[in-house]
Design a protein around this motif. Sequence first.
Motif, PDB file in Angstrom:
ATOM      1  N   PRO A 100       0.820  -1.220   0.000  1.00  0.00           N
ATOM      2  CA  PRO A 100       0.000   0.000   0.000  1.00  0.00           C
ATOM      3  C   PRO A 100       0.852   1.267   0.000  1.00  0.00           C
ATOM      4  O   PRO A 100       1.840   1.367   0.735  1.00  0.00           O
ATOM      5  N   GLY A 101       0.490   2.197  -0.861  1.00  0.00           N
ATOM      6  CA  GLY A 101       1.178   3.486  -0.913  1.00  0.00           C
ATOM      7  C   GLY A 101       2.604   3.421  -1.415  1.00  0.00           C
ATOM      8  O   GLY A 101       3.415   4.290  -1.080  1.00  0.00           O
ATOM      9  N   SER A 102       2.931   2.430  -2.250  1.00  0.00           N
ATOM     10  CA  SER A 102       4.325   2.253  -2.673  1.00  0.00           C
ATOM     11  C   SER A 102       4.623   2.700  -4.104  1.00  0.00           C
ATOM     12  O   SER A 102       5.785   2.884  -4.460  1.00  0.00           O
ATOM     13  N   ASP A 135       4.517   5.153  -7.551  1.00  0.00           N
ATOM     14  CA  ASP A 135       4.390   6.535  -8.018  1.00  0.00           C
ATOM     15  C   ASP A 135       3.328   6.655  -9.106  1.00  0.00           C
ATOM     16  O   ASP A 135       2.678   7.695  -9.231  1.00  0.00           O
ATOM     17  N   ARG A 141      -5.199   1.755  -3.664  1.00  0.00           N
ATOM     18  CA  ARG A 141      -4.438   1.400  -2.459  1.00  0.00           C
ATOM     19  C   ARG A 141      -2.936   1.339  -2.735  1.00  0.00           C
ATOM     20  O   ARG A 141      -2.132   1.686  -1.876  1.00  0.00           O
ATOM     21  N   LEU A 167      -1.092   3.072  -4.808  1.00  0.00           N
ATOM     22  CA  LEU A 167      -0.450   4.339  -5.130  1.00  0.00           C
ATOM     23  C   LEU A 167      -0.112   5.152  -3.885  1.00  0.00           C
ATOM     24  O   LEU A 167      -0.831   5.138  -2.891  1.00  0.00           O
ATOM     25  N   LYS A 168       0.974   5.911  -3.993  1.00  0.00           N
ATOM     26  CA  LYS A 168       1.294   6.906  -2.985  1.00  0.00           C
ATOM     27  C   LYS A 168       0.275   8.051  -3.078  1.00  0.00           C
ATOM     28  O   LYS A 168      -0.292   8.284  -4.149  1.00  0.00           O
ATOM     29  N   PRO A 169       0.051   8.801  -2.010  1.00  0.00           N
ATOM     30  CA  PRO A 169      -0.744  10.024  -2.138  1.00  0.00           C
ATOM     31  C   PRO A 169      -0.124  10.931  -3.205  1.00  0.00           C
ATOM     32  O   PRO A 169       1.093  11.146  -3.221  1.00  0.00           O
ATOM     33  N   GLY A 214      -0.103  10.060  -6.299  1.00  0.00           N
ATOM     34  CA  GLY A 214       0.301   9.174  -7.389  1.00  0.00           C
ATOM     35  C   GLY A 214      -0.622   9.248  -8.595  1.00  0.00           C
ATOM     36  O   GLY A 214      -1.785   9.641  -8.494  1.00  0.00           O
ATOM     37  N   LYS A 241      -4.323  10.196  -7.203  1.00  0.00           N
ATOM     38  CA  LYS A 241      -4.754   9.879  -5.847  1.00  0.00           C
ATOM     39  C   LYS A 241      -4.606  11.136  -5.000  1.00  0.00           C
ATOM     40  O   LYS A 241      -3.538  11.761  -4.984  1.00  0.00           O
ATOM     41  N   ARG A 278      -9.278  15.318  -1.543  1.00  0.00           N
ATOM     42  CA  ARG A 278     -10.208  14.191  -1.669  1.00  0.00           C
ATOM     43  C   ARG A 278     -11.659  14.649  -1.861  1.00  0.00           C
ATOM     44  O   ARG A 278     -12.498  13.905  -2.363  1.00  0.00           O
TER      45      ARG A 278
END
Length: 291
Positions: free
Chosen positions: A142-144, A146, A172, A174-176, A178, A270, A277
Amino acid sequence: MPLKPVAFCASLLTAMFLSTAVSAEHHDPAYWAEAEHRSEANKHRNQYRNPAETLAFFGISSDMTVIEVWPGRGWYTEILAPWLHHGGGRLIAAGWPAHMGPEWRLNFRAEYNQWLEDNQSLFGEVKVTELGPENHWSIAEPGSADAIVTFRNVHNWLAGDYAEKAFHAMFRALKPGGILGVVDHRAKAGTDLGTMKKSGYITEAKVVELAGLAGFVFEAGSEINANPMDSTDHPAGVWTLPPALRLGDEQREHYLQIGESDRLTLRFRKPIDADDREHCSCQEDPLSESP
């Protein structure tokens, strides 16, 4: 006779210039799109798929961790993998699950995985993960990542009734902040769901809806992969056109002249924070309670 200092310096500078030029060339996806390791048949399809322009529109650079979802037989992989490898990035290939039929898909999967292994010197180490029913919805930590890209696959997920799960899985991973880049066969605006599932074409509005439900914010669309000659109304759906040419010799030249399908090219992101959001139409992740 030893080189004089001036001559030696000139030779050294020339070598350094050439090395820099080659290095810069390797950081350009356009180089890999035309590189010698690609077949002439695959390079011929650049005119329809515009890989360098598409990756530039998505905002992807060669130092990123990129996930290619459902890479198929590797048309884009053979551009992405060496490009990222030379740029210090990393490619993750989220393919079909090992048990997911039909048989041709299983064969393609095995051939693809072997092909990656046989070309490690060119591609680097490409990590292979799985996405698909019933329970393969984790494509990376999760969040890994780009960026995530997927080419001509959303219509398949829609037909299989698991598109929402696929988009949540990508969200899930993607990084914030991304990037999600999507290319698919474009249906005319207002096309009904049944026709989309049957024809292989999908409306831009439907892709934007699916991405929004997962939490993505729509950023922009492009006409890079548009084909105004494609009416989208064909006897065997999108598979009437090349490369499938499902009707065989029936009106073959006509369909070859049309070329590959009209395609949507959409970029999503994301959200970075709660304020960002607010621009999405998010729903709860359907896998939040999955094993």
